[in-house]
Design a protein around this motif. Sequence first.
Motif, PDB file in Angstrom:
ATOM      1  N   ILE A   1       1.751   1.608  -5.323  1.00 40.64           N
ATOM      2  CA  ILE A   1       1.517   0.635  -4.529  1.00 40.64           C
ATOM      3  C   ILE A   1       0.329  -0.451  -4.936  1.00 40.64           C
ATOM      4  O   ILE A   1      -0.405   0.166  -5.678  1.00 40.64           O
ATOM      5  CB  ILE A   1       1.139   0.854  -3.024  1.00 40.64           C
ATOM      6  N   TYR A   2       0.611  -1.734  -4.771  1.00 44.14           N
ATOM      7  CA  TYR A   2      -0.475  -2.529  -5.255  1.00 44.14           C
ATOM      8  C   TYR A   2      -0.703  -3.593  -4.301  1.00 44.14           C
ATOM      9  O   TYR A   2       0.150  -4.151  -3.481  1.00 44.14           O
ATOM     10  CB  TYR A   2      -0.075  -3.129  -6.542  1.00 44.14           C
ATOM     11  N   MET A   3      -1.889  -3.921  -4.288  1.00 41.94           N
ATOM     12  CA  MET A   3      -2.513  -4.938  -3.286  1.00 41.94           C
ATOM     13  C   MET A   3      -3.580  -5.713  -3.954  1.00 41.94           C
ATOM     14  O   MET A   3      -4.428  -5.450  -4.517  1.00 41.94           O
ATOM     15  CB  MET A   3      -3.083  -4.416  -1.964  1.00 41.94           C
ATOM     16  N   PHE A   8      -7.623  -6.472  -0.009  1.00 40.11           N
ATOM     17  CA  PHE A   8      -7.309  -5.735   1.209  1.00 40.11           C
ATOM     18  C   PHE A   8      -8.492  -6.149   2.030  1.00 40.11           C
ATOM     19  O   PHE A   8      -9.536  -5.826   1.760  1.00 40.11           O
ATOM     20  CB  PHE A   8      -7.287  -4.334   0.875  1.00 40.11           C
ATOM     21  N   GLY A  23      -3.496  -5.929   3.953  1.00 44.88           N
ATOM     22  CA  GLY A  23      -3.443  -6.233   2.580  1.00 44.88           C
ATOM     23  C   GLY A  23      -2.562  -7.469   2.295  1.00 44.88           C
ATOM     24  O   GLY A  23      -1.537  -8.000   2.913  1.00 44.88           O
ATOM     25  N   PHE A  45       1.343  -7.578  -1.695  1.00 42.62           N
ATOM     26  CA  PHE A  45       1.786  -6.309  -1.766  1.00 42.62           C
ATOM     27  C   PHE A  45       2.819  -6.219  -2.434  1.00 42.62           C
ATOM     28  O   PHE A  45       3.970  -6.963  -2.552  1.00 42.62           O
ATOM     29  CB  PHE A  45       1.697  -5.823  -0.217  1.00 42.62           C
ATOM     30  N   THR A  61       8.396  -6.215  -2.588  1.00 47.21           N
ATOM     31  CA  THR A  61       6.986  -7.458  -2.414  1.00 47.21           C
ATOM     32  C   THR A  61       7.014  -7.674  -1.113  1.00 47.21           C
ATOM     33  O   THR A  61       8.121  -8.156  -0.521  1.00 47.21           O
ATOM     34  CB  THR A  61       7.202  -8.484  -3.520  1.00 47.21           C
ATOM     35  N   SER A 100       2.118  -9.792   3.149  1.00 43.54           N
ATOM     36  CA  SER A 100       0.989  -8.933   3.516  1.00 43.54           C
ATOM     37  C   SER A 100       1.646  -7.627   4.224  1.00 43.54           C
ATOM     38  O   SER A 100       2.796  -7.523   4.120  1.00 43.54           O
ATOM     39  CB  SER A 100       0.475  -9.822   4.730  1.00 43.54           C
ATOM     40  N   ILE A 101       0.805  -6.572   4.146  1.00 46.76           N
ATOM     41  CA  ILE A 101       0.889  -5.476   4.799  1.00 46.76           C
ATOM     42  C   ILE A 101      -0.281  -4.837   5.846  1.00 46.76           C
ATOM     43  O   ILE A 101      -1.442  -5.171   5.452  1.00 46.76           O
ATOM     44  CB  ILE A 101       1.233  -4.369   3.732  1.00 46.76           C
ATOM     45  N   TRP A 155       2.994   1.607   8.195  1.00 46.76           N
ATOM     46  CA  TRP A 155       2.486   0.329   7.701  1.00 46.76           C
ATOM     47  C   TRP A 155       3.532  -0.656   8.107  1.00 46.76           C
ATOM     48  O   TRP A 155       4.841  -0.264   8.022  1.00 46.76           O
ATOM     49  CB  TRP A 155       2.297   0.261   6.219  1.00 46.76           C
ATOM     50  N   VAL A 203       4.898  -4.488   6.936  1.00 45.84           N
ATOM     51  CA  VAL A 203       4.977  -5.482   5.741  1.00 45.84           C
ATOM     52  C   VAL A 203       5.793  -6.786   6.423  1.00 45.84           C
ATOM     53  O   VAL A 203       6.783  -6.648   7.430  1.00 45.84           O
ATOM     54  CB  VAL A 203       5.689  -5.260   4.528  1.00 45.84           C
TER      55      VAL A 203
END
Length: 360
Positions: A161-163, A166, A173, A176, A192, A195-196, A204, A206
């Motif tokens: 995962i990537y943000m 955050f 986040g 995302f 993608t 936000s999350i 979570w 999204v």
Amino acid sequence: MLKKLDYYIIKKVLGAYILSLLMIISIAIVIDITEKMDDFYNENLSFNYVVTEYYIHFVPYYINLFSPLFTFISVLFVTSKLAFNSEIIAMQAGGISLRRIIVPYMVSAALIAVFTFVIGGWVIPPGNEHRLNFESKHIDHIPLKTSLRDVQLMTAPGEIIYMERFDLYDSIGYRFSLDRFDSDNVLCSRLTAVSIKYDSIDTWTVRDFLKRDFIGLKENTSRGERLTLHITMNPSEFVIAKNHQERLTTSELRTFIEEQEQRGRSGLNNYKLEYQKRFAGPFGSFILAFIGVCVASKKVRGGTGLHMFIGLALSVVYILCTLMSSILTAQAGVNPVLAIWLPAFVFAIIGFILYARAQK
């Protein structure tokens, strides 16, 4: 079975251990107060707050830290006094071997080792949370982070995962992405979202997402406003507090190391080092107690003073070797198991050499 003489020695050793603890810790508190008095005054901290949030946790931490040394000093002092008063000679004249004389010392070391292992593994870590937070806030003046940038984490094998940012307060986040790879490390899907948000454990949500599934040369896409995901990560994992390894109980520390290794995270040497210390520390009580008996059991002209000098010199060397090993692990990446246990086994060998000489 333990006999009256054993209980006599155990009582002496444990009494000297408690007395040395009270003396050294009292001195440590006075020195620490002297150093931090200006910080307490400038922060306008009350006496009750300083005691309950800092010193009540400061004392157990340093008791556990120096427990092997206190054990060593106690054994040296007691044995040297027995030797000086010719009590060791009387024991041996009565047919008691040095090996049998060592038994009550090992029992004392075992009681101390169990005590330090339990409080060091499960009692002190929650207190370290208060102590370290107090130091960060009132001594080091480290500001609390409100957001993080460029958060990247492997949440499971083949799942990254990537943000871009955050927010720690809202647990949200932004920008995302979630990439999943197959067993051949080929990208099979990419999600993608704008936000999350963290909802509950491993859950979570999204918003405004785009999902792309790659099947060979084909690509399937889907869009939506909201989607619930089950991802094995927690916002607390994104921020590593100062000396985080000292805040975890032994069971939590072991679980943390295993989980992070599964995620392929590097830089875990400090955690592994702390884990090994919690076992090596109590073991060190046995080694130093054994060496202490062997050094001080012979009556010499210098008496207690000479024994204390020799013993303290050995203990200082042992502590320096342990500290150097810890530094090598943290800075040079030396194996934590080797770094922590090598000094212990070297001094165990020294102990057996001293034991052989003491018998003669």
